[in-house]
Design a protein around this motif. Structure first.
Motif, PDB file in Angstrom:
ATOM      1  N   LEU A  30      -2.505   8.451  35.798  1.00  0.00           N
ATOM      2  CA  LEU A  30      -1.378   8.244  34.885  1.00  0.00           C
ATOM      3  C   LEU A  30      -1.599   7.031  34.006  1.00  0.00           C
ATOM      4  CD1 LEU A  30       1.633   8.855  37.281  1.00  0.00           C
ATOM      5  CD2 LEU A  30       0.559  10.461  35.715  1.00  0.00           C
ATOM      6  N   GLN A  31      -1.186   7.148  32.758  1.00  0.00           N
ATOM      7  CA  GLN A  31      -1.248   6.044  31.804  1.00  0.00           C
ATOM      8  C   GLN A  31       0.178   5.785  31.327  1.00  0.00           C
ATOM      9  OE1 GLN A  31      -4.240   4.655  30.968  1.00  0.00           O
ATOM     10  NE2 GLN A  31      -3.384   3.146  29.609  1.00  0.00           N
ATOM     11  N   ILE A  51       4.715   8.110  29.525  1.00  0.00           N
ATOM     12  CA  ILE A  51       3.826   8.309  30.675  1.00  0.00           C
ATOM     13  C   ILE A  51       2.938   9.501  30.356  1.00  0.00           C
ATOM     14  CG2 ILE A  51       3.659   8.757  33.155  1.00  0.00           C
ATOM     15  CD1 ILE A  51       6.730   7.946  33.228  1.00  0.00           C
ATOM     16  N   GLU A  52       1.638   9.294  30.375  1.00  0.00           N
ATOM     17  CA  GLU A  52       0.687  10.372  30.105  1.00  0.00           C
ATOM     18  C   GLU A  52      -0.058  10.707  31.388  1.00  0.00           C
ATOM     19  OE1 GLU A  52      -3.262  11.279  27.382  1.00  0.00           O
ATOM     20  OE2 GLU A  52      -1.991   9.573  26.898  1.00  0.00           O
ATOM     21  N   GLY A  90      16.837  13.122  39.595  1.00  0.00           N
ATOM     22  CA  GLY A  90      16.068  12.946  40.819  1.00  0.00           C
ATOM     23  C   GLY A  90      14.641  12.500  40.554  1.00  0.00           C
ATOM     24  N   ALA A  91      13.997  13.093  39.561  1.00  0.00           N
ATOM     25  CA  ALA A  91      12.606  12.766  39.261  1.00  0.00           C
ATOM     26  C   ALA A  91      12.258  13.282  37.872  1.00  0.00           C
ATOM     27  CB  ALA A  91      11.675  13.395  40.289  1.00  0.00           C
ATOM     28  N   VAL A  92      11.227  12.694  37.291  1.00  0.00           N
ATOM     29  CA  VAL A  92      10.687  13.160  36.017  1.00  0.00           C
ATOM     30  C   VAL A  92       9.293  13.694  36.311  1.00  0.00           C
ATOM     31  CG1 VAL A  92       9.913  12.491  33.708  1.00  0.00           C
ATOM     32  CG2 VAL A  92      11.993  11.480  34.665  1.00  0.00           C
ATOM     33  N   SER A  99       2.664  14.483  28.412  1.00  0.00           N
ATOM     34  CA  SER A  99       3.322  13.169  28.465  1.00  0.00           C
ATOM     35  C   SER A  99       4.811  13.351  28.675  1.00  0.00           C
ATOM     36  CB  SER A  99       3.120  12.413  27.147  1.00  0.00           C
ATOM     37  OG  SER A  99       1.764  12.122  26.948  1.00  0.00           O
ATOM     38  N   ALA A 100       5.419  12.377  29.306  1.00  0.00           N
ATOM     39  CA  ALA A 100       6.872  12.279  29.403  1.00  0.00           C
ATOM     40  C   ALA A 100       7.256  11.044  28.609  1.00  0.00           C
ATOM     41  CB  ALA A 100       7.312  12.143  30.854  1.00  0.00           C
TER      42      ALA A 100
END
Length: 172
Positions: A30-31, A51-52, A90-92, A99-100
């Motif tokens: 993760l980046q 986040i990638e 709850g989560a991504v 990416s997010a």
């Protein structure tokens, strides 16, 4: 006194995580990049970032923490009946090769119980906890109040918040 306390927290974090860079950190595969927040006036704020996932398996952002706030959690904004509502998620999920982007008017890290308002030009540590990658630490740079960031520019989300009001249901 506030500046000394804030500086002490910041220096302790830098000592504990010498590998973290301002605004960018890596927790292979993760980046995390473009971490920023808006200046605030009260006890709440928000952090935004990208986040990638450069790996071959999905991962999930499951928690966040920072020494500058009592609580940090991932929230989402949704418009329901013309009102912007904010709720914890709850989560991504970050799928491989994707990416997010946590940005204003969408998913973001909500900071509640700030020990002092976020001030433009300052920075603070943020730890992101991922299901597989574990803890990834980043330094979040505080931008001016109302900043939209590179990825959020022009999305109109602030207009919805101003016109439709905002419901913080689900927040404690």
């Amino acid at each position: 006194m506030r500046m000394i306390v804030g500086l002490g927290i910041f220096l302790a974090f830098l000592t504990a995580s010498a590998g973290a860079q301002q605004g960018t950190s890596s927790g292979a595969p993760l980046q995390v990049a473009q971490s920023w927040a808006r200046a605030s006036t009260g006890t709440t704020g928000a952090a935004y970032l990208r986040i990638e996932n450069r790996g071959s398996a999905p991962d999930r952002l499951v928690a966040a923490s920072t020494p500058i706030a009592e609580k940090a959690e991932v929230h989402e904004n949704k418009i329901e009946n013309g009102v912007m509502k904010m709720r914890p998620v709850g989560a991504v999920v970050i799928r491989p090769g994707q990416s997010a982007v946590l940005k204003p008017g969408a998913e973001h890290v909500m900071l509640t119980g700030l020990k002092q308002p976020l001030k433009q030009g300052e920075s603070f540590p943020l730890t992101l906890t991922f299901e597989k990658a574990g803890d990834v630490q980043v330094i979040v740079h505080v931008e001016r109040a109302g900043a939209m960031g590179a990825d959020a520019a022009g999305n109109g989300s602030m207009q919805h918040m101003q016109e439709g009001g905002m419901d913080h249901g689900g927040m404690k």
